[in-house]
Scaffold this motif. Structure first.
Motif, mmCIF file in Angstrom:
data_model
loop_
_atom_site.group_PDB
_atom_site.id
_atom_site.type_symbol
_atom_site.label_atom_id
_atom_site.label_comp_id
_atom_site.label_asym_id
_atom_site.label_seq_id
_atom_site.Cartn_x
_atom_site.Cartn_y
_atom_site.Cartn_z
ATOM 1 N N GLU A 61 -6.414 -8.950 8.750
ATOM 2 C CA GLU A 61 -5.988 -8.128 7.614
ATOM 3 C C GLU A 61 -6.680 -8.514 6.304
ATOM 4 O O GLU A 61 -6.955 -7.652 5.471
ATOM 5 C CB GLU A 61 -4.470 -8.151 7.461
ATOM 6 N N ALA A 65 -9.240 -5.987 4.191
ATOM 7 C CA ALA A 65 -9.059 -5.622 2.781
ATOM 8 C C ALA A 65 -10.377 -5.749 2.020
ATOM 9 O O ALA A 65 -10.728 -4.880 1.211
ATOM 10 C CB ALA A 65 -7.985 -6.505 2.146
ATOM 11 N N ALA A 95 -8.065 0.162 5.770
ATOM 12 C CA ALA A 95 -6.914 0.209 4.860
ATOM 13 C C ALA A 95 -5.608 -0.011 5.616
ATOM 14 O O ALA A 95 -4.731 -0.756 5.158
ATOM 15 C CB ALA A 95 -6.881 1.542 4.121
ATOM 16 N N ASN A 96 -5.476 0.616 6.774
ATOM 17 C CA ASN A 96 -4.267 0.436 7.583
ATOM 18 C C ASN A 96 -4.125 -1.007 8.044
ATOM 19 O O ASN A 96 -3.035 -1.575 8.009
ATOM 20 C CB ASN A 96 -4.275 1.372 8.781
ATOM 21 N N ALA A 99 -2.949 -3.253 5.350
ATOM 22 C CA ALA A 99 -1.560 -3.007 4.957
ATOM 23 C C ALA A 99 -0.533 -3.479 5.981
ATOM 24 O O ALA A 99 0.651 -3.567 5.672
ATOM 25 C CB ALA A 99 -1.366 -1.510 4.701
#
Length: 110
Positions: A61, A65, A95-96, A99
C-alpha cells in the motif's frame, strides 16, 4: 506481451495455507499497459519502471501510494486512447491499493 493487474487483500505468494483474496482483476489492457510503460515512463518514475512485462511485480500500500503520483504523470504523457485507458486502470488500482490497509497490487507479466 501484456501485463495483468490483480488487487489482493493481503500479500500474494506467501506460501500461506489460504491465498489472499483477489479484490479486483484487470486483464483488459495488458498489451496497451506494457506499451505505455515502455514508451512513456521516465527513469525518475522508479516504481513504475520496476514493472516487468515478463515477470511479476508487487506493490504494497505504501509503494502504491507513491506509484500513484508517477502514474498520474505518465497518464499526462500518453498519446493514444488505448494507452490512456490502460494507465487510468493502473492508476485506479494503485489508488485502491493505497486506500486499503494490508492490500497488495500485483502486476503479472507474460
Amino acid at each position: 506481451m501484456g501485463i495483468e493487474l490483480a488487487l489482493h487483500d493481503g500479500r500474494p505468494n506467501t506460501g500461506r495455507r489460504t491465498a489472499p483474496t483477489v479484490l479486483h482483476l484487470s486483464t483488459d489492457h495488458g498489451q496497451a499497459l506494457a506499451e505505455a510503460l515502455a514508451e512513456h515512463a521516465r527513469p525518475t518514475e522508479h516504481r513504475l519502471r520496476r514493472i516487468d512485462p515478463y515477470g511479476d511485480t508487487h506493490f504494497n500500500e505504501q509503494d502504491a501510494a507513491a506509484a500513484f503520483e508517477e502514474a498520474t504523470a505518465l497518464l499526462a504523457r500518453c498519446t493514444t486512447g488505448r494507452h490512456r485507458a490502460a494507465v487510468r486502470d493502473l492508476r485506479n488500482l494503485l489508488a485502491n491499493c493505497a486506500a486499503i490497509p494490508g492490500s497488495w497490487l500485483s502486476c503479472y507479466g507474460d
